[in-house]
Scaffold this active site. Structure first.
Site, PDB file in Angstrom:
ATOM      1  CD  GLU A 161      -3.075  -1.232   2.345  1.00 59.23           C
ATOM      2  OE1 GLU A 161      -2.975  -0.545   2.943  1.00 59.23           O
ATOM      3  OE2 GLU A 161      -3.713  -1.990   1.595  1.00 59.23           O
TER       4      GLU A 161
ATOM      5  CD  GLU B 239      -4.651 -10.520  -7.028  1.00 57.56           C
ATOM      6  OE1 GLU B 239      -4.151  -9.078  -5.642  1.00 57.56           O
ATOM      7  OE2 GLU B 239      -5.977 -10.782  -6.480  1.00 57.56           O
TER       8      GLU B 239
ATOM      9  CB  CYS C 244      -9.134  -5.719  -7.585  1.00 60.03           C
ATOM     10  SG  CYS C 244      -7.886  -4.949  -8.996  1.00 60.03           S
TER      11      CYS C 244
HETATM   12  N1  THU Z   1      -6.005  -6.316  -2.692  1.00 56.87           N
HETATM   13  C1  THU Z   1      -5.676  -7.094  -3.634  1.00 56.87           C
HETATM   14  O1  THU Z   1      -4.307  -7.262  -3.508  1.00 56.87           O
HETATM   15  N2  THU Z   1      -5.661  -8.045  -3.449  1.00 56.87           N
HETATM   16  C2  THU Z   1      -7.143  -8.525  -3.951  1.00 56.87           C
HETATM   17  O2  THU Z   1      -7.501  -9.056  -4.775  1.00 56.87           O
HETATM   18  C3  THU Z   1      -8.202  -7.503  -3.168  1.00 56.87           C
HETATM   19  C4  THU Z   1      -7.220  -6.233  -2.693  1.00 56.87           C
HETATM   20  C5  THU Z   1      -5.558  -5.234  -2.089  1.00 56.87           C
HETATM   21  C6  THU Z   1      -5.402  -3.808  -2.360  1.00 56.87           C
HETATM   22  C7  THU Z   1      -5.641  -3.308  -0.990  1.00 56.87           C
HETATM   23  O3  THU Z   1      -3.995  -3.017  -0.362  1.00 56.87           O
HETATM   24  C8  THU Z   1      -6.325  -4.274  -0.383  1.00 56.87           C
HETATM   25  O4  THU Z   1      -6.362  -5.259  -0.379  1.00 56.87           O
HETATM   26  C9  THU Z   1      -7.669  -3.389  -0.026  1.00 56.87           C
HETATM   27  O5  THU Z   1      -8.254  -2.870  -0.872  1.00 56.87           O
END
Ligand code: THU
Length: 137
Positions: free
Chosen positions: A47, A58, A90
């Site tokens: 993040e 991913e 996502c």
């Molecule tokens: N996130 C992922 O890493 N992969 C997913 O498939 C869904 C969301 C992360 C992005 C962000 O850091 C956190 O999950 C919340 O959205």
């Protein structure tokens, strides 16, 4: 049919999830890409204080496969999160997956203890805009 390296890849994704940098959402995600060569590449969400700079697990796994190993032939993708419902990639990640995955590429959604769902890239994104969608000039 489950991928022969699925269990190994699940452990790689779970281990990567422990390295997730998610101080803002606190939602840790791990991923593993199984390449046709048999190599398993880890990813986790990283993040950013700007929020928009955040990258999902991913995509970090796929980019590491290309950048570190020079491999783009994806056999399967594992996603690990902690949620009652399976966490699917996502839309941005699906678009990146469209570059390297086919309709039948397995996508395994799991938590830290069990597989929650086995699906395919084609089920998650039935009509991708991908490398075959246009002819570059
Ligand atoms: N996130 C992922 O890493 N992969 C997913 O498939 C869904 C969301 C992360 C992005 C962000 O850091 C956190 O999950 C919340 O959205």
């Amino acid at each position: 049919m489950t991928h022969p390296l699925e269990n190994e890849a699940l452990e790689v994704a779970r281990d990567a999830r422990r390295r997730a940098y998610a101080p803002y959402s606190k939602f840790r995600v791990g991923a593993a890409v199984i390449l046709k060569s048999g190599r398993i590449v880890a990813g986790c969400n990283v993040e950013n204080a700007s929020y928009g700079g955040t990258v999902c697990a991913e995509r970090t796994a796929l980019w590491t496969a290309v950048a570190t190993h020079g491999e783009r032939d994806v056999d399967a993708i594992i996603v690990v999160a902690e949620s009652d419902e399976p966490v699917a990639p996502c839309a941005l990640c699906l678009q990146v997956m469209a570059e390297f995955c086919g309709p039948s590429t397995p996508v395994v959604l799991a938590d830290m203890t069990a597989v929650q769902e086995r699906t395919t890239f084609g089920a998650l994104l039935p009509r991708p805009f991908g490398p075959g969608s246009f002819t570059p000039p």
